[in-house]
Design a protein around this motif. Structure first.
Motif, PDB file in Angstrom:
ATOM      1  N   ILE A  61     -57.221   5.893  56.092  1.00 55.87           N
ATOM      2  CA  ILE A  61     -57.990   4.863  56.796  1.00 55.87           C
ATOM      3  C   ILE A  61     -57.112   3.640  57.052  1.00 55.87           C
ATOM      4  O   ILE A  61     -57.159   3.041  58.132  1.00 55.87           O
ATOM      5  CB  ILE A  61     -59.256   4.501  56.002  1.00 55.87           C
ATOM      6  N   THR A  62     -56.290   3.273  56.070  1.00 54.42           N
ATOM      7  CA  THR A  62     -55.348   2.171  56.263  1.00 54.42           C
ATOM      8  C   THR A  62     -54.401   2.467  57.423  1.00 54.42           C
ATOM      9  O   THR A  62     -54.155   1.612  58.275  1.00 54.42           O
ATOM     10  CB  THR A  62     -54.537   1.937  54.976  1.00 54.42           C
ATOM     11  N   GLY A  63     -53.878   3.680  57.455  1.00 54.76           N
ATOM     12  CA  GLY A  63     -53.003   4.081  58.549  1.00 54.76           C
ATOM     13  C   GLY A  63     -53.728   4.083  59.886  1.00 54.76           C
ATOM     14  O   GLY A  63     -53.162   3.685  60.907  1.00 54.76           O
ATOM     15  N   PHE A  64     -54.970   4.518  59.887  1.00 56.47           N
ATOM     16  CA  PHE A  64     -55.771   4.519  61.117  1.00 56.47           C
ATOM     17  C   PHE A  64     -55.943   3.090  61.632  1.00 56.47           C
ATOM     18  O   PHE A  64     -55.846   2.842  62.841  1.00 56.47           O
ATOM     19  CB  PHE A  64     -57.130   5.176  60.843  1.00 56.47           C
ATOM     20  N   CYS A  65     -56.175   2.144  60.737  1.00 57.52           N
ATOM     21  CA  CYS A  65     -56.290   0.733  61.131  1.00 57.52           C
ATOM     22  C   CYS A  65     -54.969   0.241  61.722  1.00 57.52           C
ATOM     23  O   CYS A  65     -54.963  -0.524  62.692  1.00 57.52           O
ATOM     24  CB  CYS A  65     -56.694  -0.137  59.943  1.00 57.52           C
ATOM     25  N   GLY A  66     -53.854   0.684  61.151  1.00 55.85           N
ATOM     26  CA  GLY A  66     -52.547   0.329  61.708  1.00 55.85           C
ATOM     27  C   GLY A  66     -52.354   0.900  63.094  1.00 55.85           C
ATOM     28  O   GLY A  66     -51.805   0.235  63.981  1.00 55.85           O
ATOM     29  N   LEU A  67     -52.813   2.131  63.309  1.00 62.30           N
ATOM     30  CA  LEU A  67     -52.716   2.726  64.647  1.00 62.30           C
ATOM     31  C   LEU A  67     -53.569   1.963  65.647  1.00 62.30           C
ATOM     32  O   LEU A  67     -53.174   1.771  66.804  1.00 62.30           O
ATOM     33  CB  LEU A  67     -53.125   4.198  64.610  1.00 62.30           C
ATOM     34  N   LEU A  68     -54.742   1.514  65.212  1.00 60.45           N
ATOM     35  CA  LEU A  68     -55.580   0.690  66.093  1.00 60.45           C
ATOM     36  C   LEU A  68     -54.889  -0.622  66.432  1.00 60.45           C
ATOM     37  O   LEU A  68     -54.951  -1.090  67.583  1.00 60.45           O
ATOM     38  CB  LEU A  68     -56.945   0.420  65.442  1.00 60.45           C
ATOM     39  N   ALA A  69     -54.232  -1.225  65.454  1.00 57.35           N
ATOM     40  CA  ALA A  69     -53.496  -2.473  65.705  1.00 57.35           C
ATOM     41  C   ALA A  69     -52.390  -2.240  66.736  1.00 57.35           C
ATOM     42  O   ALA A  69     -52.185  -3.063  67.637  1.00 57.35           O
ATOM     43  CB  ALA A  69     -52.914  -3.023  64.412  1.00 57.35           C
ATOM     44  N   LEU A  70     -51.680  -1.125  66.617  1.00 64.85           N
ATOM     45  CA  LEU A  70     -50.634  -0.815  67.593  1.00 64.85           C
ATOM     46  C   LEU A  70     -51.223  -0.592  68.978  1.00 64.85           C
ATOM     47  O   LEU A  70     -50.655  -1.020  69.981  1.00 64.85           O
ATOM     48  CB  LEU A  70     -49.853   0.425  67.153  1.00 64.85           C
ATOM     49  N   TYR A  71     -52.368   0.075  69.039  1.00 64.73           N
ATOM     50  CA  TYR A  71     -53.020   0.328  70.331  1.00 64.73           C
ATOM     51  C   TYR A  71     -53.437  -0.988  70.992  1.00 64.73           C
ATOM     52  O   TYR A  71     -53.185  -1.201  72.173  1.00 64.73           O
ATOM     53  CB  TYR A  71     -54.231   1.241  70.137  1.00 64.73           C
ATOM     54  N   TYR A  72     -54.050  -1.879  70.215  1.00 65.88           N
ATOM     55  CA  TYR A  72     -54.501  -3.144  70.786  1.00 65.88           C
ATOM     56  C   TYR A  72     -53.352  -4.121  71.035  1.00 65.88           C
ATOM     57  O   TYR A  72     -53.531  -5.124  71.717  1.00 65.88           O
ATOM     58  CB  TYR A  72     -55.586  -3.776  69.921  1.00 65.88           C
ATOM     59  N   ALA A  73     -52.152  -3.821  70.524  1.00 70.64           N
ATOM     60  CA  ALA A  73     -50.979  -4.636  70.825  1.00 70.64           C
ATOM     61  C   ALA A  73     -50.411  -4.308  72.207  1.00 70.64           C
ATOM     62  O   ALA A  73     -49.638  -5.086  72.759  1.00 70.64           O
ATOM     63  CB  ALA A  73     -49.907  -4.437  69.764  1.00 70.64           C
ATOM     64  N   ALA A 103     -43.520 -14.887  61.930  1.00 71.69           N
ATOM     65  CA  ALA A 103     -44.622 -14.493  61.047  1.00 71.69           C
ATOM     66  C   ALA A 103     -45.025 -13.048  61.282  1.00 71.69           C
ATOM     67  O   ALA A 103     -45.370 -12.326  60.344  1.00 71.69           O
ATOM     68  CB  ALA A 103     -45.818 -15.413  61.255  1.00 71.69           C
ATOM     69  N   ARG A 104     -44.982 -12.609  62.520  1.00 70.26           N
ATOM     70  CA  ARG A 104     -45.356 -11.228  62.839  1.00 70.26           C
ATOM     71  C   ARG A 104     -44.458 -10.250  62.091  1.00 70.26           C
ATOM     72  O   ARG A 104     -44.905  -9.211  61.618  1.00 70.26           O
ATOM     73  CB  ARG A 104     -45.275 -11.012  64.344  1.00 70.26           C
ATOM     74  N   THR A 105     -43.177 -10.577  61.968  1.00 72.17           N
ATOM     75  CA  THR A 105     -42.240  -9.706  61.255  1.00 72.17           C
ATOM     76  C   THR A 105     -42.643  -9.556  59.799  1.00 72.17           C
ATOM     77  O   THR A 105     -42.661  -8.451  59.253  1.00 72.17           O
ATOM     78  CB  THR A 105     -40.812 -10.272  61.354  1.00 72.17           C
ATOM     79  N   TRP A 106     -42.987 -10.661  59.149  1.00 77.65           N
ATOM     80  CA  TRP A 106     -43.340 -10.614  57.733  1.00 77.65           C
ATOM     81  C   TRP A 106     -44.679  -9.929  57.514  1.00 77.65           C
ATOM     82  O   TRP A 106     -44.850  -9.188  56.539  1.00 77.65           O
ATOM     83  CB  TRP A 106     -43.330 -12.023  57.129  1.00 77.65           C
ATOM     84  N   VAL A 107     -45.641 -10.144  58.395  1.00 75.64           N
ATOM     85  CA  VAL A 107     -46.937  -9.462  58.264  1.00 75.64           C
ATOM     86  C   VAL A 107     -46.748  -7.963  58.459  1.00 75.64           C
ATOM     87  O   VAL A 107     -47.308  -7.147  57.726  1.00 75.64           O
ATOM     88  CB  VAL A 107     -47.960 -10.035  59.265  1.00 75.64           C
ATOM     89  N   THR A 108     -45.935  -7.598  59.427  1.00 80.56           N
ATOM     90  CA  THR A 108     -45.666  -6.184  59.675  1.00 80.56           C
ATOM     91  C   THR A 108     -44.957  -5.558  58.480  1.00 80.56           C
ATOM     92  O   THR A 108     -45.288  -4.458  58.051  1.00 80.56           O
ATOM     93  CB  THR A 108     -44.816  -6.017  60.947  1.00 80.56           C
TER      94      THR A 108
END
Length: 136
Positions: free
Chosen positions: A93-105, A36-41
């Motif tokens: 802002i969308t990209g910033f949220c993605g960067l936050l997701a990568l940081y918290y991963a 599922a992570r692959t498809w969400v990504t």
């Protein structure tokens, strides 16, 4: 100056979205087809990638080409510039949220020394000139 606002916001958004792509592509390549992570990504990358190419062409390439070849900037209406700039900011802002997701991963115990702009390079590290930061 207000007419350059579109190009400035597009360039900043393109950098943030490119960092997101750098961080999320390995997740897709390492995931399985049923993960599922692959498809969400993949979903999170496909949508912004269309915006990325739209901004690169309409907001950066066309005005820059016109300026370099004709010596004039392609000037649209003030309303169009403001609307495009707002969409560019939304993409950023969308990209910033993605960067936050990568940081918290990044696992909590390994998060020290990483920030949202270096998180796309975890765990391999990144290289800027001769300076290298290695992952743990």
């Amino acid at each position: 100056m207000i007419y350059w606002l579109n190009e400035i916001t597009a360039a900043a958004s393109l950098v943030v979205l490119a960092l997101c792509a750098r961080g999320f592509v390995p997740w897709i390549l390492l995931g399985s087809a049923r993960d599922a992570r692959t498809w969400v990504t993949l979903m999170a990358l496909v949508g912004p990638s269309f915006g990325f190419f739209r901004m690169a062409y309409w907001d950066i390439y066309r005005p820059l080409r016109a300026y370099l070849l004709d010596g004039q900037m392609v000037v649209g209406s003030l309303e169009g510039t403001l609307i495009n700039s707002a969409f560019n900011l939304g993409a950023g802002i969308t990209g910033f949220c993605g960067l936050l997701a990568l940081y918290y991963a990044i696992p909590t115990r390994r998060r020290a020394g990483w920030n949202i702009f270096t998180a796309p390079f975890y765990p391999d590290g990144f290289r800027i000139g001769l300076w290298r930061r290695k992952g743990e």
